[in-house]
Design an enzyme around this catalytic site. Structure first.
Site, PDB file in Angstrom:
ATOM      1  N   CYS A 114       0.823  -1.217   0.000  1.00  0.00           N
ATOM      2  CA  CYS A 114       0.000   0.000   0.000  1.00  0.00           C
ATOM      3  C   CYS A 114       0.855   1.265   0.000  1.00  0.00           C
ATOM      4  O   CYS A 114       0.321   2.368  -0.107  1.00  0.00           O
ATOM      5  CB  CYS A 114      -0.942   0.004   1.205  1.00  0.00           C
ATOM      6  N   HIS A 255      -2.691   6.878   4.662  1.00  0.00           N
ATOM      7  CA  HIS A 255      -3.272   5.657   4.085  1.00  0.00           C
ATOM      8  C   HIS A 255      -4.492   5.262   4.919  1.00  0.00           C
ATOM      9  O   HIS A 255      -4.443   5.282   6.152  1.00  0.00           O
ATOM     10  CB  HIS A 255      -2.212   4.549   4.119  1.00  0.00           C
ATOM     11  N   ASN A 285     -10.261   0.129   2.511  1.00  0.00           N
ATOM     12  CA  ASN A 285      -8.840   0.183   2.155  1.00  0.00           C
ATOM     13  C   ASN A 285      -8.686  -0.172   0.674  1.00  0.00           C
ATOM     14  O   ASN A 285      -8.863  -1.320   0.298  1.00  0.00           O
ATOM     15  CB  ASN A 285      -8.069  -0.796   3.044  1.00  0.00           C
TER      16      ASN A 285
HETATM   17  O1  UT7 Z   1      -3.096  -1.730   4.030  1.00  0.00           O
HETATM   18  C1  UT7 Z   1      -3.113  -3.044   4.541  1.00  0.00           C
HETATM   19  C2  UT7 Z   1      -2.732  -3.070   5.943  1.00  0.00           C
HETATM   20  N1  UT7 Z   1      -3.698  -3.744   6.772  1.00  0.00           N
HETATM   21  C3  UT7 Z   1      -4.097  -3.196   7.907  1.00  0.00           C
HETATM   22  O2  UT7 Z   1      -3.762  -2.100   8.232  1.00  0.00           O
HETATM   23  C4  UT7 Z   1      -4.939  -3.998   8.857  1.00  0.00           C
HETATM   24  C5  UT7 Z   1      -4.473  -3.784  10.257  1.00  0.00           C
HETATM   25  N2  UT7 Z   1      -5.286  -4.528  11.194  1.00  0.00           N
HETATM   26  C6  UT7 Z   1      -6.549  -4.177  11.479  1.00  0.00           C
HETATM   27  O3  UT7 Z   1      -7.064  -3.225  10.942  1.00  0.00           O
HETATM   28  C7  UT7 Z   1      -7.276  -4.943  12.536  1.00  0.00           C
HETATM   29  O4  UT7 Z   1      -6.369  -5.806  13.184  1.00  0.00           O
HETATM   30  C8  UT7 Z   1      -8.487  -5.767  12.004  1.00  0.00           C
HETATM   31  C9  UT7 Z   1      -9.591  -4.817  11.546  1.00  0.00           C
HETATM   32  C10 UT7 Z   1      -8.053  -6.624  10.822  1.00  0.00           C
HETATM   33  C11 UT7 Z   1      -9.029  -6.656  13.080  1.00  0.00           C
HETATM   34  O5  UT7 Z   1      -9.444  -5.856  14.189  1.00  0.00           O
HETATM   35  P1  UT7 Z   1      -9.019  -6.251  15.667  1.00  0.00           P
HETATM   36  O6  UT7 Z   1      -9.636  -5.273  16.562  1.00  0.00           O
HETATM   37  O7  UT7 Z   1      -7.527  -6.401  15.674  1.00  0.00           O
HETATM   38  O8  UT7 Z   1      -9.746  -7.640  15.876  1.00  0.00           O
HETATM   39  P2  UT7 Z   1      -9.129  -9.074  16.206  1.00  0.00           P
HETATM   40  O9  UT7 Z   1      -8.435  -9.609  14.998  1.00  0.00           O
HETATM   41  O10 UT7 Z   1      -8.338  -8.971  17.468  1.00  0.00           O
HETATM   42  O11 UT7 Z   1     -10.407  -9.914  16.454  1.00  0.00           O
HETATM   43  C12 UT7 Z   1     -11.286  -9.658  17.559  1.00  0.00           C
HETATM   44  C13 UT7 Z   1     -12.471 -10.590  17.458  1.00  0.00           C
HETATM   45  C14 UT7 Z   1     -12.089 -12.054  17.240  1.00  0.00           C
HETATM   46  O12 UT7 Z   1     -13.015 -12.845  17.914  1.00  0.00           O
HETATM   47  P3  UT7 Z   1     -12.631 -13.472  19.336  1.00  0.00           P
HETATM   48  O13 UT7 Z   1     -11.418 -14.321  19.093  1.00  0.00           O
HETATM   49  O14 UT7 Z   1     -12.368 -12.304  20.245  1.00  0.00           O
HETATM   50  O15 UT7 Z   1     -13.847 -14.250  19.685  1.00  0.00           O
HETATM   51  C15 UT7 Z   1     -12.283 -12.242  15.760  1.00  0.00           C
HETATM   52  O16 UT7 Z   1     -12.578 -13.566  15.411  1.00  0.00           O
HETATM   53  O17 UT7 Z   1     -13.272 -10.210  16.321  1.00  0.00           O
HETATM   54  C16 UT7 Z   1     -13.489 -11.356  15.484  1.00  0.00           C
HETATM   55  N3  UT7 Z   1     -13.605 -10.898  14.114  1.00  0.00           N
HETATM   56  C17 UT7 Z   1     -14.759 -10.501  13.563  1.00  0.00           C
HETATM   57  N4  UT7 Z   1     -16.004 -10.430  14.049  1.00  0.00           N
HETATM   58  C18 UT7 Z   1     -16.967  -9.965  13.221  1.00  0.00           C
HETATM   59  C19 UT7 Z   1     -12.608 -10.768  13.196  1.00  0.00           C
HETATM   60  N5  UT7 Z   1     -13.111 -10.286  12.053  1.00  0.00           N
HETATM   61  C20 UT7 Z   1     -14.448 -10.120  12.249  1.00  0.00           C
HETATM   62  C21 UT7 Z   1     -15.474  -9.639  11.448  1.00  0.00           C
HETATM   63  N6  UT7 Z   1     -16.724  -9.573  11.984  1.00  0.00           N
HETATM   64  N7  UT7 Z   1     -15.284  -9.209  10.172  1.00  0.00           N
END
Ligand code: UT7
Length: 330
Positions: A114, A255, A285
């Protein structure tokens, strides 16, 4: 005063089809509330299957060329920053060049996650400063929907498609243009965000298709941690490099990967929201598309003025990160 690359034209394009959070609720186990609170995204634009990265690049480029008051044949070089080229080869730049120019000009693709557009701007700027090139079309275009796994809720909700293009031109004795850049790449974090198959490491096979390895994979938490450090670092380093401080910056165009990542930078620098462009809620994104889309939108809202100091900052796969400082105008 020295010769600099100034921005003569800017054009952007996002496909008309919108995929909102409620549409995604029907595809994967997610919900609007989770997506909005964790990412800030409400909807994203998705290209039709037959619409390619070069199609989007062409639409953005024609607007940029028109604004610059030039034709494709007036260009010396075309750089397309993309992670989703139409094909691995020929390059998307060569395909774009064939559509924009009656006579061949030089063209090349650049892949830096990106951060690709930040890299492309600095490379074009240095090429112009060298005196070997006068006008360069710099394009950021990605069709991330083509490598997004709509069975994987951890990535499916994040990405959209878009393109942006800038015409950079050499100008003598000017205070305007690209003042400086800061670029970094560190492959030690490469596996945090990767497209595993389809390259020489893991060529396409029935097994790679079955294992869904032609879709991007991301360790979201680790990428998030990297991003909240990388973006402020790049902003500070680039401002120092050009002899400026945060007080000199009129507008920050970050970004758009996650609203919480942008908010962390805003808090860290204690910035007034008026000095930061955010439009992630409507596009998600779009990789190399986010910065031109946000800059163009800010411009149309009257938030960009001649003489303004604008910092573009990004991070992404590689891992890569970097920033450009532009004094707007020419
Ligand atoms: O330009 C590319 C670069 N990419 C990025 O910048 C992405 C950087 N990362 C992020 O933006 C975040 O880490 C995410 C948006 C991808 C994820 O957010 P998070 O707050 O870090 O969530 P997490 O991965 O810690 O997941 C928390 C919970 C999990 O459930 P449990 O284990 O707590 O029960 C996930 O399974 O949220 C769950 N989860 C979802 N729930 C509903 C993960 N994705 C989803 C979803 N909908 N789409």
């Amino acid at each position: 005063m020295t010769k600099r690359a100034v921005v003569k034209g800017l054009g952007t394009y996002a496909p008309p089809r919108v995929l909102n959070n409620h549409d995604l609720e029907r595809l994967v186990d997610t919900n609007d509330e989770w997506i909005v609170t964790r990412t800030g995204i409400k909807e994203r634009h998705i290209a039709d299957p037959e619409e390619t990265t070069s199609d989007m690049a062409e639409k953005a480029s024609r607007i940029a060329l028109q604004e610059a008051g030039i034709e494709g044949d007036d260009l010396d070089f075309v750089i397309v920053a993309t992670n989703t080229p139409d094909t691995l080869f020929p390059s998307t730049a060569a395909r774009l060049e064939a559509r924009l120019c009656d006579h061949p000009v030089a063209g090349v693709d650049l892949q830096a996650g990106c951060t690709g557009l930040i890299y492309a701007i600095e490379m074009a700027s240095a090429m112009i400063q060298s005196g070997n090139f006068h006008r360069i079309l710099v394009v950021g275009a990605d069709k991330l929907s083509s490598i997004t796994d709509y069975q994987d809720r951890t990535t499916a909700v994040l990405f959209g498609d878009a393109a942006g293009a800038l015409v950079l031109e050499g100008q003598e004795s000017t205070e305007f243009g690209i003042l400086g850049s800061y670029l970094r790449a560190d492959g030690r974090g490469g596996d945090l965000l990767a497209l595993p198959a389809g390259g020489s490491r893991l060529p396409a096979s029935a097994a790679t298709v079955q294992e869904r390895l032609h879709f991007l994979k991301m360790n979201g938490n680790e990428t998030f941690r990297f991003a909240v450090k990388a973006m402020p670092e790049a902003v500070e380093k680039v401002l120092t490099k050009v002899g400026m401080t945060l007080d000199d910056m009129d507008l920050l165009v970050p970004h758009q990967a996650n609203l919480r990542i942008i908010d962390a930078a805003v808090r860290r620098f204690n910035l007034d929201p008026d000095r930061v462009v955010i439009n992630i809620e409507r596009y998600g994104n779009t990789s190399v598309g986010t910065i031109p889309l946000a800059l163009d939108e800010a411009r149309h809202q009257g938030r960009v003025h001649r003489g303004d100091v604008i910092v573009l900052v990004a991070f992404g796969a590689g891992l890569t990160w970097g920033a450009n400082v532009i004094r707007w105008g020419h």
